[in-house]
Scaffold this motif. Sequence first.
Motif, short mmCIF file in Angstrom:
data_model
loop_
_atom_site.label_atom_id
_atom_site.label_comp_id
_atom_site.label_asym_id
_atom_site.label_seq_id
_atom_site.Cartn_x
_atom_site.Cartn_y
_atom_site.Cartn_z
N LEU A 109 2.85 -4.86 -8.52
CA LEU A 109 4.28 -4.50 -7.79
C LEU A 109 4.91 -3.26 -8.55
CD1 LEU A 109 6.56 -5.35 -5.97
CD2 LEU A 109 7.78 -6.61 -8.12
N SER A 110 4.33 -2.79 -9.58
CA SER A 110 4.82 -1.57 -10.23
C SER A 110 4.49 -0.17 -9.50
CB SER A 110 4.49 -1.49 -11.49
OG SER A 110 3.07 -1.36 -11.89
N ILE A 111 3.44 -0.59 -8.80
CA ILE A 111 2.74 0.48 -7.92
C ILE A 111 3.04 0.54 -6.77
CG2 ILE A 111 0.25 1.28 -7.52
CD1 ILE A 111 -0.68 -0.48 -9.92
N ALA A 112 3.63 -0.51 -6.09
CA ALA A 112 4.14 -0.37 -4.58
C ALA A 112 5.26 0.66 -4.48
CB ALA A 112 4.52 -1.86 -4.17
N SER A 113 5.36 0.93 -3.06
CA SER A 113 6.53 1.71 -2.75
C SER A 113 7.96 0.92 -3.01
CB SER A 113 6.05 1.90 -1.16
OG SER A 113 6.91 0.73 -0.50
N ASN A 114 8.92 1.79 -3.19
CA ASN A 114 10.18 1.30 -3.38
C ASN A 114 10.68 0.47 -2.46
OD1 ASN A 114 10.31 2.75 -5.80
ND2 ASN A 114 11.13 4.53 -4.76
N GLU A 115 10.23 0.69 -0.93
CA GLU A 115 10.65 -0.26 0.00
C GLU A 115 10.29 -1.57 -0.47
OE1 GLU A 115 9.11 -0.98 4.65
OE2 GLU A 115 9.81 0.92 4.07
N LEU A 116 8.94 -1.73 -0.41
CA LEU A 116 8.34 -3.10 -0.83
C LEU A 116 8.69 -3.69 -2.32
CD1 LEU A 116 4.90 -2.78 0.59
CD2 LEU A 116 6.68 -3.60 1.59
N LYS A 117 9.18 -2.89 -3.07
CA LYS A 117 9.83 -3.39 -4.26
C LYS A 117 11.37 -3.99 -4.11
CE LYS A 117 7.71 -0.16 -7.66
NZ LYS A 117 7.77 1.05 -8.55
N ALA A 118 11.65 -3.69 -2.91
CA ALA A 118 13.04 -4.27 -2.54
C ALA A 118 12.85 -5.48 -1.42
CB ALA A 118 14.16 -3.20 -1.78
N ASP A 119 11.39 -5.80 -1.14
CA ASP A 119 11.21 -6.95 -0.10
C ASP A 119 11.18 -8.25 -0.96
OD1 ASP A 119 9.52 -8.67 1.36
OD2 ASP A 119 9.30 -7.01 2.84
N LYS A 120 11.97 -9.25 -0.54
CA LYS A 120 12.01 -10.42 -1.35
C LYS A 120 10.65 -11.24 -1.20
CE LYS A 120 16.94 -10.73 -0.52
NZ LYS A 120 17.23 -9.85 0.56
N GLU A 121 9.95 -11.09 -0.06
CA GLU A 121 8.79 -11.95 -0.04
C GLU A 121 7.66 -11.20 -0.96
OE1 GLU A 121 8.08 -11.64 4.32
OE2 GLU A 121 9.24 -13.47 4.52
N VAL A 122 7.78 -10.07 -0.82
CA VAL A 122 6.67 -9.26 -1.94
C VAL A 122 6.76 -9.73 -3.23
CG1 VAL A 122 5.79 -6.96 -2.55
CG2 VAL A 122 6.04 -7.28 -0.25
N VAL A 123 8.31 -9.29 -3.72
CA VAL A 123 8.46 -9.66 -5.16
C VAL A 123 8.22 -11.12 -5.49
CG1 VAL A 123 10.40 -9.79 -6.85
CG2 VAL A 123 10.26 -7.57 -5.15
N LEU A 124 8.55 -12.25 -4.42
CA LEU A 124 8.24 -13.46 -4.66
C LEU A 124 6.87 -13.66 -5.15
CD1 LEU A 124 9.12 -16.66 -4.86
CD2 LEU A 124 8.83 -16.72 -2.48
N GLU A 125 5.95 -13.32 -4.12
CA GLU A 125 4.52 -13.18 -4.67
C GLU A 125 4.14 -12.88 -5.95
OE1 GLU A 125 2.18 -15.13 -3.19
OE2 GLU A 125 3.57 -15.92 -1.87
N ALA A 126 4.76 -11.60 -6.35
CA ALA A 126 4.63 -10.90 -7.43
C ALA A 126 4.94 -11.85 -8.69
CB ALA A 126 5.11 -9.77 -7.75
N VAL A 127 6.12 -12.27 -8.73
CA VAL A 127 6.73 -13.27 -9.82
C VAL A 127 5.95 -14.66 -9.91
CG1 VAL A 127 8.96 -11.88 -10.00
CG2 VAL A 127 8.88 -14.01 -8.51
N ARG A 128 5.63 -15.21 -8.85
CA ARG A 128 4.71 -16.38 -8.78
C ARG A 128 3.80 -15.89 -9.69
NH1 ARG A 128 5.14 -18.02 -2.49
NH2 ARG A 128 6.88 -19.52 -2.69
N LYS A 129 3.07 -15.02 -9.65
CA LYS A 129 1.79 -14.44 -10.44
C LYS A 129 2.19 -14.16 -11.82
CE LYS A 129 -2.48 -14.24 -10.57
NZ LYS A 129 -3.46 -15.20 -10.21
N SER A 130 3.12 -13.63 -12.17
CA SER A 130 3.71 -13.08 -13.31
C SER A 130 5.14 -12.74 -13.43
CB SER A 130 3.28 -11.69 -13.74
OG SER A 130 3.62 -11.19 -14.94
N SER A 131 6.01 -13.68 -13.89
CA SER A 131 7.40 -13.70 -13.79
C SER A 131 7.76 -12.32 -14.45
CB SER A 131 8.25 -14.83 -14.62
OG SER A 131 7.91 -14.76 -16.11
N GLU A 132 7.10 -11.91 -15.46
CA GLU A 132 7.61 -10.49 -15.87
C GLU A 132 7.42 -9.17 -15.02
OE1 GLU A 132 5.01 -12.24 -17.65
OE2 GLU A 132 6.16 -13.10 -19.06
N SER A 133 6.82 -9.45 -13.88
CA SER A 133 6.95 -8.46 -12.73
C SER A 133 8.41 -8.07 -12.09
CB SER A 133 5.69 -8.57 -11.90
OG SER A 133 6.02 -9.78 -11.34
#
Length: 170
Positions: free
Chosen positions: A97-121
């Motif tokens: 997620l740290s590498i994704a575009s700012n738009e996708l860092k604000a996308d709840k579905e993308v962030v959800l997938e990231a935190v499912r894998k690693s809550s620290e993300s």
Amino acid sequence: MSTHYKTKETAIKHIRAGKDFSNKPFDLFREDKEVVLEAVRQDGTALDYASNELKADKEIVLEAVKQQGWALQYASVDLKADKEVVMEAVKSRGWALSIASNELKADKEVVLEAVRKSSESIQFASDDIQALCKDKDPVKTLESVIAHEKLQSTLAQKAPAPKQRVGLKL
């Protein structure tokens, strides 16, 4: 021994045998889609050694990030903003997620997938999402918000159109 592999078939054979795509014998094949595709299937970070054209090829990048989420760092700027690509990357490695575009860092579905894998993300999510999840479980919070938004959208689509009043002239 030759300094470069001479045929595509030889290059692919050596990739499948575990040879590192960063090595000089592969130099002639950095622009060959078939060879690069095989390389990223074996090691997603081989994307780093592909041509810029292939770093912008969605099929290649999807294979790379499925194998290793961190490979997103080598993708073109456009593909770092592609939701499908980033979703695959964060499923493999939440920290992508740290590498994704700012738009996708604000996308709840993308962030959800990231935190499912690693809550620290969650630290790489937009400020708004970080604020939403502050002092809460980010997975449960985002699942709840997404479900609520989907329900509201469904209800809005099913709501009858407002009736028009017919004005009477006296």
